[in-house]
Design a protein around this motif. Sequence first.
Motif, short mmCIF file in Angstrom:
data_model
loop_
_atom_site.label_atom_id
_atom_site.label_comp_id
_atom_site.label_asym_id
_atom_site.label_seq_id
_atom_site.Cartn_x
_atom_site.Cartn_y
_atom_site.Cartn_z
N PRO A 101 7.74 -8.15 9.16
CA PRO A 101 6.27 -8.28 9.26
C PRO A 101 5.45 -7.15 8.63
CG PRO A 101 7.30 -8.98 11.29
CD PRO A 101 8.38 -8.35 10.47
N PRO A 102 5.81 -5.86 8.78
CA PRO A 102 4.95 -4.84 8.17
C PRO A 102 4.94 -4.90 6.65
CG PRO A 102 6.92 -3.83 9.12
CD PRO A 102 6.90 -5.25 9.59
N LEU A 103 6.03 -5.36 6.06
CA LEU A 103 6.05 -5.51 4.60
C LEU A 103 5.14 -6.65 4.16
CD1 LEU A 103 9.89 -5.07 3.96
CD2 LEU A 103 8.08 -3.38 3.60
N VAL A 104 5.08 -7.70 4.97
CA VAL A 104 4.24 -8.86 4.64
C VAL A 104 2.76 -8.49 4.74
CG1 VAL A 104 3.62 -11.22 5.24
CG2 VAL A 104 6.02 -10.49 5.33
N ILE A 105 2.35 -7.87 5.84
CA ILE A 105 0.93 -7.52 5.96
C ILE A 105 0.57 -6.44 4.94
CG2 ILE A 105 1.32 -5.78 7.77
CD1 ILE A 105 -1.71 -8.16 7.35
N GLY A 106 1.52 -5.59 4.58
CA GLY A 106 1.26 -4.61 3.53
C GLY A 106 0.99 -5.28 2.20
N ARG A 107 1.70 -6.36 1.91
CA ARG A 107 1.47 -7.10 0.67
C ARG A 107 0.11 -7.78 0.69
NH1 ARG A 107 3.35 -12.35 -1.88
NH2 ARG A 107 3.89 -11.81 -4.04
N VAL A 108 -0.26 -8.36 1.83
CA VAL A 108 -1.57 -9.01 1.93
C VAL A 108 -2.69 -7.99 1.73
CG1 VAL A 108 -3.12 -10.29 3.46
CG2 VAL A 108 -0.68 -10.83 3.43
N LEU A 109 -2.51 -6.80 2.27
CA LEU A 109 -3.52 -5.75 2.10
C LEU A 109 -3.65 -5.31 0.64
CD1 LEU A 109 -2.78 -3.54 5.23
CD2 LEU A 109 -4.94 -4.71 4.75
N GLY A 110 -2.57 -5.46 -0.13
CA GLY A 110 -2.61 -5.08 -1.53
C GLY A 110 -1.84 -3.83 -1.86
N LEU A 111 -0.92 -3.39 -0.98
CA LEU A 111 -0.15 -2.19 -1.22
C LEU A 111 0.97 -2.47 -2.22
CD1 LEU A 111 0.26 -0.80 2.42
CD2 LEU A 111 -1.61 -0.44 0.80
N THR A 112 1.34 -1.43 -2.97
CA THR A 112 2.47 -1.54 -3.87
C THR A 112 3.76 -1.59 -3.06
OG1 THR A 112 2.82 0.86 -4.04
CG2 THR A 112 1.24 -0.14 -5.58
N GLU A 113 4.88 -1.88 -3.72
CA GLU A 113 6.16 -1.99 -3.02
C GLU A 113 6.51 -0.69 -2.30
OE1 GLU A 113 10.79 -3.33 -3.90
OE2 GLU A 113 9.24 -3.60 -5.43
N LEU A 114 6.33 0.45 -2.97
CA LEU A 114 6.64 1.74 -2.34
C LEU A 114 5.69 2.02 -1.19
CD1 LEU A 114 7.47 4.02 -5.43
CD2 LEU A 114 9.05 3.08 -3.73
N GLU A 115 4.43 1.67 -1.35
CA GLU A 115 3.46 1.88 -0.28
C GLU A 115 3.76 1.00 0.93
OE1 GLU A 115 -0.32 3.12 -3.15
OE2 GLU A 115 -0.01 1.03 -2.54
N ARG A 154 -12.56 1.90 -2.85
CA ARG A 154 -14.00 2.10 -2.99
C ARG A 154 -14.33 2.43 -4.44
NH1 ARG A 154 -17.27 1.31 1.44
NH2 ARG A 154 -16.45 3.01 2.69
N ALA A 155 -13.47 3.22 -5.06
CA ALA A 155 -13.69 3.61 -6.45
C ALA A 155 -13.24 2.53 -7.42
CB ALA A 155 -12.96 4.92 -6.74
N HIS A 156 -12.14 1.86 -7.10
CA HIS A 156 -11.57 0.86 -8.02
C HIS A 156 -11.14 -0.37 -7.22
CE1 HIS A 156 -11.52 4.02 -11.06
NE2 HIS A 156 -10.88 4.80 -10.19
N PRO A 157 -12.07 -1.20 -6.81
CA PRO A 157 -11.72 -2.37 -5.99
C PRO A 157 -10.90 -3.39 -6.78
CG PRO A 157 -14.03 -2.45 -6.63
CD PRO A 157 -13.52 -1.10 -7.04
N GLY A 158 -9.99 -4.04 -6.05
CA GLY A 158 -9.18 -5.09 -6.66
C GLY A 158 -9.49 -6.43 -6.02
N ARG A 159 -8.49 -7.31 -5.96
CA ARG A 159 -8.70 -8.65 -5.40
C ARG A 159 -7.91 -8.84 -4.11
NH1 ARG A 159 -7.94 -12.93 -10.22
NH2 ARG A 159 -8.85 -14.25 -8.58
N ASP A 160 -7.49 -7.73 -3.52
CA ASP A 160 -6.67 -7.79 -2.31
C ASP A 160 -7.53 -7.72 -1.06
OD1 ASP A 160 -6.94 -4.79 -1.62
OD2 ASP A 160 -6.20 -4.76 -3.68
N LEU A 161 -6.90 -7.89 0.10
CA LEU A 161 -7.61 -7.90 1.38
C LEU A 161 -8.30 -6.58 1.65
CD1 LEU A 161 -8.34 -9.07 4.16
CD2 LEU A 161 -6.07 -8.38 4.95
N LEU A 162 -7.62 -5.46 1.41
CA LEU A 162 -8.23 -4.17 1.70
C LEU A 162 -9.46 -3.92 0.84
CD1 LEU A 162 -8.10 -1.70 3.45
CD2 LEU A 162 -6.46 -0.68 1.87
N SER A 163 -9.41 -4.32 -0.41
CA SER A 163 -10.59 -4.20 -1.28
C SER A 163 -11.74 -5.02 -0.73
CB SER A 163 -10.26 -4.65 -2.70
OG SER A 163 -9.35 -3.78 -3.33
#
Length: 354
Positions: A101-115, A154-163
């Motif tokens: 589960p933490p890897l899945v929600i991390g992906r939804v947030l827009g984190l890289t694989e290492l993050e 905030r500086a470079h928004p993307g298309r992910d949930l956290l952005s």
Amino acid sequence: MLVTGYDEVREAAQAPDRFSAYVEGLGAAAVVTEMREAVAPMFETDEEHHHQWRRALGNFFTPAAAAAQEQYVRAICRETLQELIPHGAADLVGGYTQQVPPLVIGRVLGLTELERAWLSEHVRALYGAETLAEAQQIGRVYADFLLGQIRERRAHPGRDLLSRMVTAEVNGQAAGEDELVKMTMLMVAAGYLTTADACATAILQLLEDPALRERVAGDPTLLGPFVEELVRYEPAVSATGRTVTTDTHLGGMPLSPGDRLLLAWGSANRDERLFADGDVFRLDRERSRTPHLGWGAGEHRCLGRHLARIELRVMLEELLRAVPDFRLQPHATVRRTFGVIRGVAALPVQWSRR
């Protein structure tokens, strides 16, 4: 005040004008004390403010958005299980249900694989901390990581949930940094803790009921109804809080502003007034007349329920496929966890090596 009846729990959950979701001193503020005054958008707000936030983030949690994550969920499940299989034994809580589960929600947030890997390690350490001091130390490091992610978007928004969380404006105003950190912590907790504990409870249910296990293993299409009945029977979120905001009554009891309620979802789902056999796990239970409250009710009903359903179904399907004969290790003692989040402390199992 503990609220246990189905009608009373549902009434409180559906009346945000009388019962607020904000309960002072609970949630992320208890771990990161510097955020005690921050109010997490959506999670701790009500009515129009909550509705605007929910609309802003809703596209990331639709049935279609959840379905788009299934391939990734399945890949993570298989990768995790392939590491466990050669050992012939494992604790399925620490080794499996808490890994995915933490890897899945991390992906939804827009984190890289290492993050995502960093997030998974630290969030598991945070919620596994044995003392408040340990939790606060890990929590500050975790909060700093999230703050860095927020500032980057905030500086470079993307298309992910956290952005989307960072750039969303409600009533013409974006959320502050403390609000966003707290909101993200609660988003991760909702995506991690509840799914991990629900999956562990599901595995225990299969271990305790061999006939049911054989049935769903032989027909994976039954895993959807199995998950839904499990969420009714043993919801991972056993209770949530509400604060009374006006003079009112609930279940005939007078209440005053500032009174605090604990809505017991698990008890409501077994209310004998509506569920004559609520203490029985029934795969074929009819749900159209009385929908269960395992996903919550009202405006705060679980936003991520579609994703959670997919995660649970796939995690169980892949486990049954990979090690169909898993069983508890000899002399193993299974202990349930108690609190507002309910699960299983450990599941020491073994299986035949192939």
